[in-house]
Design a protein around this motif. Structure first.
Motif, PDB file in Angstrom:
ATOM      1  N   LEU A 194       0.845  -1.184   0.000  1.00 31.13           N
ATOM      2  CA  LEU A 194       0.000   0.000   0.000  1.00 31.13           C
ATOM      3  C   LEU A 194       0.883   1.237   0.000  1.00 31.13           C
ATOM      4  CD1 LEU A 194      -2.439  -1.241   2.788  1.00 31.13           C
ATOM      5  CD2 LEU A 194      -2.893  -1.238   0.321  1.00 31.13           C
ATOM      6  N   SER A 195       0.615   2.155  -0.902  1.00 33.50           N
ATOM      7  CA  SER A 195       1.383   3.396  -0.929  1.00 33.50           C
ATOM      8  C   SER A 195       1.047   4.233   0.293  1.00 33.50           C
ATOM      9  CB  SER A 195       1.068   4.192  -2.203  1.00 33.50           C
ATOM     10  OG  SER A 195       1.733   5.447  -2.177  1.00 33.50           O
ATOM     11  N   GLY A 196       2.042   4.890   0.836  1.00 33.69           N
ATOM     12  CA  GLY A 196       1.821   5.849   1.911  1.00 33.69           C
ATOM     13  C   GLY A 196       1.988   7.280   1.458  1.00 33.69           C
ATOM     14  N   ASN A 197       2.152   7.472   0.145  1.00 31.62           N
ATOM     15  CA  ASN A 197       2.323   8.815  -0.433  1.00 31.62           C
ATOM     16  C   ASN A 197       1.292   9.001  -1.531  1.00 31.62           C
ATOM     17  OD1 ASN A 197       5.437   7.859   0.221  1.00 31.62           O
ATOM     18  ND2 ASN A 197       5.029   9.985   0.749  1.00 31.62           N
ATOM     19  N   ASP A 198       0.314   9.869  -1.295  1.00 32.45           N
ATOM     20  CA  ASP A 198      -0.715  10.108  -2.308  1.00 32.45           C
ATOM     21  C   ASP A 198      -0.121  10.559  -3.629  1.00 32.45           C
ATOM     22  OD1 ASP A 198      -3.549   9.817  -1.220  1.00 32.45           O
ATOM     23  OD2 ASP A 198      -2.668  11.049   0.351  1.00 32.45           O
ATOM     24  N   ASP A 199       0.875  11.430  -3.564  1.00 31.29           N
ATOM     25  CA  ASP A 199       1.394  12.015  -4.800  1.00 31.29           C
ATOM     26  C   ASP A 199       2.157  11.009  -5.646  1.00 31.29           C
ATOM     27  OD1 ASP A 199       3.457  11.857  -2.942  1.00 31.29           O
ATOM     28  OD2 ASP A 199       4.347  13.784  -3.475  1.00 31.29           O
ATOM     29  N   MET A 200       2.633   9.917  -5.044  1.00 32.23           N
ATOM     30  CA  MET A 200       3.404   8.900  -5.768  1.00 32.23           C
ATOM     31  C   MET A 200       2.603   7.628  -6.039  1.00 32.23           C
ATOM     32  SD  MET A 200       7.092   9.171  -3.860  1.00 32.23           S
ATOM     33  CE  MET A 200       7.946  10.750  -3.686  1.00 32.23           C
ATOM     34  N   ALA A 201       1.332   7.631  -5.667  1.00 34.01           N
ATOM     35  CA  ALA A 201       0.561   6.390  -5.727  1.00 34.01           C
ATOM     36  C   ALA A 201       0.393   5.865  -7.148  1.00 34.01           C
ATOM     37  CB  ALA A 201      -0.806   6.590  -5.076  1.00 34.01           C
ATOM     38  N   LEU A 202       0.331   6.736  -8.145  1.00 33.85           N
ATOM     39  CA  LEU A 202       0.140   6.276  -9.521  1.00 33.85           C
ATOM     40  C   LEU A 202       1.289   5.373  -9.955  1.00 33.85           C
ATOM     41  CD1 LEU A 202      -1.458   6.309 -12.163  1.00 33.85           C
ATOM     42  CD2 LEU A 202      -0.281   8.440 -12.767  1.00 33.85           C
ATOM     43  N   GLY A 203       2.523   5.821  -9.761  1.00 35.80           N
ATOM     44  CA  GLY A 203       3.671   5.001 -10.112  1.00 35.80           C
ATOM     45  C   GLY A 203       3.770   3.757  -9.250  1.00 35.80           C
ATOM     46  N   PHE A 204       3.454   3.895  -7.976  1.00 37.14           N
ATOM     47  CA  PHE A 204       3.507   2.770  -7.057  1.00 37.14           C
ATOM     48  C   PHE A 204       2.533   1.678  -7.492  1.00 37.14           C
ATOM     49  CE2 PHE A 204       2.718   0.505  -3.072  1.00 37.14           C
ATOM     50  CZ  PHE A 204       3.974   0.467  -2.482  1.00 37.14           C
ATOM     51  N   MET A 205       1.328   2.089  -7.890  1.00 33.79           N
ATOM     52  CA  MET A 205       0.331   1.115  -8.334  1.00 33.79           C
ATOM     53  C   MET A 205       0.784   0.412  -9.603  1.00 33.79           C
ATOM     54  SD  MET A 205      -2.137   1.120  -6.095  1.00 33.79           S
ATOM     55  CE  MET A 205      -3.561   0.438  -6.947  1.00 33.79           C
ATOM     56  N   ALA A 206       1.398   1.147 -10.508  1.00 30.35           N
ATOM     57  CA  ALA A 206       1.847   0.550 -11.771  1.00 30.35           C
ATOM     58  C   ALA A 206       2.915  -0.506 -11.544  1.00 30.35           C
ATOM     59  CB  ALA A 206       2.371   1.639 -12.703  1.00 30.35           C
ATOM     60  N   MET A 207       3.638  -0.406 -10.412  1.00 29.23           N
ATOM     61  CA  MET A 207       4.714  -1.348 -10.132  1.00 29.23           C
ATOM     62  C   MET A 207       4.304  -2.434  -9.142  1.00 29.23           C
ATOM     63  SD  MET A 207       8.237   0.877 -10.239  1.00 29.23           S
ATOM     64  CE  MET A 207       7.665   2.300  -9.324  1.00 29.23           C
ATOM     65  N   GLY A 208       3.004  -2.599  -8.942  1.00 27.84           N
ATOM     66  CA  GLY A 208       2.557  -3.724  -8.137  1.00 27.84           C
ATOM     67  C   GLY A 208       1.818  -3.377  -6.867  1.00 27.84           C
ATOM     68  N   GLY A 209       1.646  -2.098  -6.570  1.00 31.70           N
ATOM     69  CA  GLY A 209       0.859  -1.720  -5.407  1.00 31.70           C
ATOM     70  C   GLY A 209      -0.603  -2.070  -5.603  1.00 31.70           C
ATOM     71  N   VAL A 210      -1.320  -2.202  -4.493  1.00 32.05           N
ATOM     72  CA  VAL A 210      -2.745  -2.548  -4.580  1.00 32.05           C
ATOM     73  C   VAL A 210      -3.634  -1.528  -3.892  1.00 32.05           C
ATOM     74  CG1 VAL A 210      -2.307  -5.017  -4.801  1.00 32.05           C
ATOM     75  CG2 VAL A 210      -2.606  -4.025  -2.515  1.00 32.05           C
ATOM     76  N   GLY A 211      -3.059  -0.432  -3.426  1.00 40.04           N
ATOM     77  CA  GLY A 211      -3.880   0.572  -2.769  1.00 40.04           C
ATOM     78  C   GLY A 211      -3.032   1.654  -2.144  1.00 40.04           C
ATOM     79  N   CYS A 212      -3.715   2.546  -1.418  1.00 39.69           N
ATOM     80  CA  CYS A 212      -3.035   3.670  -0.774  1.00 39.69           C
ATOM     81  C   CYS A 212      -3.698   3.961   0.558  1.00 39.69           C
ATOM     82  CB  CYS A 212      -3.103   4.911  -1.664  1.00 39.69           C
ATOM     83  SG  CYS A 212      -2.279   6.384  -0.986  1.00 39.69           S
ATOM     84  N   ILE A 213      -2.894   4.035   1.609  1.00 39.81           N
ATOM     85  CA  ILE A 213      -3.364   4.586   2.877  1.00 39.81           C
ATOM     86  C   ILE A 213      -3.163   6.082   2.770  1.00 39.81           C
ATOM     87  CG2 ILE A 213      -3.020   4.657   5.361  1.00 39.81           C
ATOM     88  CD1 ILE A 213      -2.311   1.719   5.287  1.00 39.81           C
ATOM     89  N   SER A 214      -4.259   6.781   2.625  1.00 43.66           N
ATOM     90  CA  SER A 214      -4.279   8.122   2.041  1.00 43.66           C
ATOM     91  C   SER A 214      -4.634   9.212   3.043  1.00 43.66           C
ATOM     92  CB  SER A 214      -5.302   8.126   0.890  1.00 43.66           C
ATOM     93  OG  SER A 214      -5.577   9.420   0.442  1.00 43.66           O
ATOM     94  N   VAL A 215      -3.942  10.340   2.944  1.00 45.48           N
ATOM     95  CA  VAL A 215      -4.331  11.557   3.646  1.00 45.48           C
ATOM     96  C   VAL A 215      -5.410  12.290   2.857  1.00 45.48           C
ATOM     97  CG1 VAL A 215      -3.534  13.812   4.461  1.00 45.48           C
ATOM     98  CG2 VAL A 215      -2.101  11.785   4.788  1.00 45.48           C
ATOM     99  N   THR A 216      -5.220  12.394   1.553  1.00 41.65           N
ATOM    100  CA  THR A 216      -6.144  13.146   0.706  1.00 41.65           C
ATOM    101  C   THR A 216      -7.553  12.573   0.749  1.00 41.65           C
ATOM    102  OG1 THR A 216      -4.299  13.734  -0.746  1.00 41.65           O
ATOM    103  CG2 THR A 216      -6.509  14.036  -1.634  1.00 41.65           C
TER     104      THR A 216
END
Length: 291
Positions: free
Chosen positions: A183-205
């Motif tokens: 899970l990404s912990g950075n909203d601003d980087m989540a797009l790239g993180f997801m493309a490389m195998g991430g499945v979600g984001c623990i998000s502030v936004t």
């Protein structure tokens, strides 16, 4: 186990106390808007300023209000391993689905110390653990190799990666296996993180724009990358503005604009964001179409 848009919930304080009614209503709104999980008592929830009793009550309220509609990943981290265990045992008794356990901060343990910390917690409590790696706050950084070792433990199921290094998603995927929940912990980087195998984001936004963040995550998970990019462009100024001053000040200010009446008190040492930060938030909310 966990995927999509998972807000790291703010905690509504009013007159020095947790406003439970406002928190319950906020949880209902988050779920209605498409959030696929909830994190109470994370950094954004000002857990560092809560007593243990308050911390445990907030987790319990969150689990009660979610009522099984979405999973709850309870913030359980501490730089004292025994306090982290206390939080985990309470979260498990309350019915949380997992514990978010930050790397011990201030103490600065070495890699062997990190292995010992997380192994002890996993041995003493079988609540699933999501490791929270945020070196900008903890100073300590968990290596990919160490994470690979910890991923062999059956109850260590994933990571909230706020390392600020998007390529970690690929390295950790190879070290920990494709079933390890990243899970990404950075909203601003989540797009790239997801493309490389991430499945979600623990998000502030997602506190402020849960519907847009949920749509963004759904587009990524479905491989609709052009739609995800368009949503990234819409949300990016807000991702930046919410960290234009000490978090969660800008987030609570944004909620004061978009949800009038929502309790937005901050506990010291957090203070209201600067005029420049508030202006950046206003402009970002307008860019996102939220005001």
């Amino acid at each position: 186990m966990f995927r999509g848009s998972i807000p790291a919930l703010v905690t509504p304080f009013r007159d020095g106390m947790v406003d439970e009614a406002a928190f319950r209503a906020f949880i209902d709104w988050q779920i209605a808007e498409g959030s696929t999980g909830l994190v109470p008592c994370g950094t954004t929830g000002e857990s560092a300023t809560m007593s243990i009793e308050e911390h445990h009550r907030v987790v319990s309220v969150c689990v009660e209000q979610a009522a099984g509609r979405v999973p709850v990943i309870a913030g359980c981290g501490s730089n004292d391993t025994m306090v982290a265990l206390q939080h985990m045992r309470h979260a498990q008794a309350a019915g949380a689905d997992a514990a978010l356990v930050v790397l011990p901060y201030y103490n600065r343990p070495n890699q062997d110390g990190l292995v010992a910390h997380f192994t002890f917690l996993a041995e003493q409590c079988d609540l699933p653990i999501v490791i929270y790696n945020v070196p900008a706050r903890t100073v300590t950084d968990i290596s990919v190799e160490t994470m690979g070792r910890l991923a062999e433990l059956p109850t260590i199921v994933g990571v909230k990666d706020a390392s600020g290094v998007p390529a970690r998603a690929s390295a950790q995927r190879l070290a920990c296996g494709t079933d390890f929940c990243q899970l990404s912990g950075n909203d601003d980087m989540a797009l790239g993180f997801m493309a490389m195998g991430g499945v979600g984001c623990i998000s502030v936004t997602a506190n402020v724009a849960p519907g847009l963040c949920a749509a963004f995550q759904a587009a990524c998970l479905d491989g609709r990358w052009s739609e995800a990019l368009a949503l990234q462009d819409r949300l990016y100024p807000l991702h930046a503005a919410l960290f234009s001053d000490a978090s969660p000040g800008p987030t609570k200010y944004a909620l004061s604009v978009t949800r009038p009446g929502f309790p937005t008190d901050l506990r010291l040492p957090m203070t209201w964001p600067s005029a420049a930060s508030r202006k950046a938030v206003d402009e970002a909310l307008a860019h996102a179409g939220l005001i």
